[in-house]
Design an enzyme around this catalytic site. Structure first.
Site, PDB file in Angstrom:
ATOM      1  N   LYS A   1      45.208  34.956  29.960  1.00  0.00           N
ATOM      2  CA  LYS A   1      44.150  34.056  29.478  1.00  0.00           C
ATOM      3  C   LYS A   1      44.625  32.599  29.562  1.00  0.00           C
ATOM      4  CE  LYS A   1      42.165  37.660  26.604  1.00  0.00           C
ATOM      5  NZ  LYS A   1      41.742  38.240  25.331  1.00  0.00           N
TER       6      LYS A   1
ATOM      7  N   ASP B   1      34.826  35.495  21.421  1.00  0.00           N
ATOM      8  CA  ASP B   1      34.724  36.912  21.766  1.00  0.00           C
ATOM      9  C   ASP B   1      33.362  37.494  21.400  1.00  0.00           C
ATOM     10  OD1 ASP B   1      36.897  38.159  22.993  1.00  0.00           O
ATOM     11  OD2 ASP B   1      38.047  38.272  21.137  1.00  0.00           O
TER      12      ASP B   1
ATOM     13  N   GLN C   1      43.655  38.329  19.489  1.00  0.00           N
ATOM     14  CA  GLN C   1      43.859  39.443  20.420  1.00  0.00           C
ATOM     15  C   GLN C   1      43.854  40.771  19.658  1.00  0.00           C
ATOM     16  OE1 GLN C   1      43.825  39.113  23.702  1.00  0.00           O
ATOM     17  NE2 GLN C   1      44.070  41.312  24.015  1.00  0.00           N
TER      18      GLN C   1
HETATM   19  N1  LIG Z   1      40.096  39.805  21.262  1.00  0.00           N
HETATM   20  C1  LIG Z   1      39.991  40.695  22.265  1.00  0.00           C
HETATM   21  N2  LIG Z   1      40.907  41.658  22.381  1.00  0.00           N
HETATM   22  C2  LIG Z   1      40.778  42.544  23.406  1.00  0.00           C
HETATM   23  C3  LIG Z   1      39.726  42.430  24.356  1.00  0.00           C
HETATM   24  C4  LIG Z   1      38.780  41.412  24.183  1.00  0.00           C
HETATM   25  O1  LIG Z   1      37.785  41.280  24.951  1.00  0.00           O
HETATM   26  N3  LIG Z   1      38.951  40.553  23.135  1.00  0.00           N
HETATM   27  N4  LIG Z   1      39.689  43.281  25.468  1.00  0.00           N
HETATM   28  C5  LIG Z   1      40.820  44.121  25.767  1.00  0.00           C
HETATM   29  C6  LIG Z   1      41.914  43.526  26.600  1.00  0.00           C
HETATM   30  N5  LIG Z   1      41.575  42.418  27.509  1.00  0.00           N
HETATM   31  C7  LIG Z   1      41.316  41.216  26.984  1.00  0.00           C
HETATM   32  O2  LIG Z   1      41.808  40.809  25.967  1.00  0.00           O
HETATM   33  C8  LIG Z   1      41.769  42.547  28.918  1.00  0.00           C
HETATM   34  C9  LIG Z   1      41.950  43.750  29.524  1.00  0.00           C
HETATM   35  C10 LIG Z   1      42.229  43.826  30.905  1.00  0.00           C
HETATM   36  C11 LIG Z   1      42.314  42.686  31.668  1.00  0.00           C
HETATM   37  C12 LIG Z   1      42.660  42.689  33.110  1.00  0.00           C
HETATM   38  O3  LIG Z   1      42.487  41.695  33.786  1.00  0.00           O
HETATM   39  N6  LIG Z   1      43.199  43.763  33.631  1.00  0.00           N
HETATM   40  C13 LIG Z   1      43.655  43.815  35.004  1.00  0.00           C
HETATM   41  C14 LIG Z   1      44.862  44.731  35.093  1.00  0.00           C
HETATM   42  C15 LIG Z   1      46.019  44.189  34.334  1.00  0.00           C
HETATM   43  C16 LIG Z   1      47.172  45.187  34.316  1.00  0.00           C
HETATM   44  O4  LIG Z   1      47.481  45.757  35.349  1.00  0.00           O
HETATM   45  O5  LIG Z   1      47.729  45.357  33.220  1.00  0.00           O
HETATM   46  C17 LIG Z   1      42.581  44.406  35.897  1.00  0.00           C
HETATM   47  O6  LIG Z   1      41.763  45.202  35.408  1.00  0.00           O
HETATM   48  O7  LIG Z   1      42.572  44.079  37.077  1.00  0.00           O
HETATM   49  C18 LIG Z   1      42.103  41.484  31.064  1.00  0.00           C
HETATM   50  C19 LIG Z   1      41.838  41.408  29.701  1.00  0.00           C
HETATM   51  C20 LIG Z   1      41.493  44.593  24.474  1.00  0.00           C
HETATM   52  N7  LIG Z   1      41.685  43.544  23.548  1.00  0.00           N
END
Ligand SMILES: Nc1nc2c(c(=O)[nH]1)N[C@@H](CN(C=O)c1ccc(C(=O)N[C@@H](CCC(=O)O)C(=O)O)cc1)CN2
Length: 295
Positions: free
Chosen positions: A53, A120, A97
């Protein structure tokens, strides 16, 4: 049939480009959008997401502020972090988070966030507006993952009007708000929200035109459950150590064989994850734009 790919990485890059000019306009009017993050503990996934982020902010010209607390921090330290972002004019929006470490009063802490800075869309005031304003325009942040799914489908010209959608998982960041968002009048999907108490999930999936999988169980959704031509969005992530590299690799909720039956699939990684991240940037830009128009 081999499914077409919903390329979240590419669409997120397009949206970032669009946001850059909105950020430039805000700056010309003396408004500096600023994202704050509060991270508690050492969960490797959460650390990686928060780092991503901040990288995203740097890429598009958003200031970012960060408060990291140790896993054993008391709830009072998190309250103070929240109150400091509420009071800080440099922080135009922020996130806590999730998940917070076990034992933290997560809901009480989310309620402390200033709803106008809730990037969020998870504060009860903003979720409440999503419930109440089913047919009216919304001027509050939407939860990033469901908003990212909608944006991804829209950019591929895929409408949910009249479609049956199975949402698998009732988590607070994906499943529950996805049900609220997709049943808004302007979207008009019919949603079945499945969870651990739902009997015969495979049958519900078989009857669905769209499947949103967010259960966190590797390859949970099987090819034989899928209606030919359906749209399948793979949201869930399980991180497993890769003995070859010594690093973690992620496994999605959708069996790779699903791509032989579905019409469209989002890869994981590279599908909904990048859209989640870019929707956070959009929320920050929009909170800053609202603060500018109110001033
Ligand atoms: N406050 C929050 N916490 C969490 C949220 C949220 O929306 N708000 N969502 C999820 C986690 N998340 C953001 O925080 C998130 C998950 C995945 C990705 C992402 O880009 N993933 C990549 C792969 C990354 C890897 O290999 O580990 C992809 O899919 O290409 C970004 C953000 C839980 N918590």
């Amino acid at each position: 049939m081999v499914a077409q790919i919903l390329d979240g990485k590419k669409i997120a890059a397009d949206i970032k480009q669009e946001l850059r000019s909105r950020i430039e306009t805000l700056k010309q009017h003396g408004i500096e959008p600023g994202l704050g993050t509060i991270l508690v503990g050492d969960d490797p996934g959460s650390r990686a997401y928060v780092a991503g982020k901040h990288r995203d902010c740097q890429e598009v010209g958003i200031t970012s502020l960060r408060i990291d607390l140790p896993a054993d921090a008391p709830a009072q330290a998190v309250r103070e972090a929240i109150l400091s972002f509420n009071a800080d004019p440099a922080c135009t929006g922020y996130i806590v988070q999730l998940p917070l470490p076990a034992g933290m009063p997560s809901n009480e802490l989310i309620e402390l966030i200033d709803p106008q800075k809730d990037a969020d869309g998870l504060h009860p005031v903003n979720l409440g507006r999503l419930v109440l304003r089913v047919g009216e325009p919304l001027s509050t942040s939407l939860p990033c993952t469901p908003a990212g799914i909608l944006e991804l489908l829209e950019r591929y010209g895929l409408s949910l009007e009249g479609k049956r959608v199975a949402v698998l998982g009732r988590g607070v960041t994906v499943g529950r708000p996805a049900g609220l968002l997709l049943t808004r009048r302007e979207i008009n999907a019919t949603v079945t929200l499945c969870h651990t108490g739902t009997p015969d999930v495979p049958q519900i999936v078989r009857e669905s035109d769209v499947v949103i999988a967010s259960v966190g169980q590797p390859h949970f959704v099987k090819p034989e459950w899928i209606k030919p031509g359906a749209i399948v969005l793979d949201v869930g992530v399980t991180r497993v150590p890769n003995p070859e590299t010594g690093r973690f690799k992620t496994i999605g909720d959708v069996d790779p064989g699903v791509a032989e039956v579905a019409g469209w699939v989002s890869p994981n990684p590279g599908g909904v994850g990048p859209m989640t991240r870019v929707m956070l940037l959009r929320n920050i830009v929009e909170t800053a734009e609202r603060q500018y128009s109110a001033s």
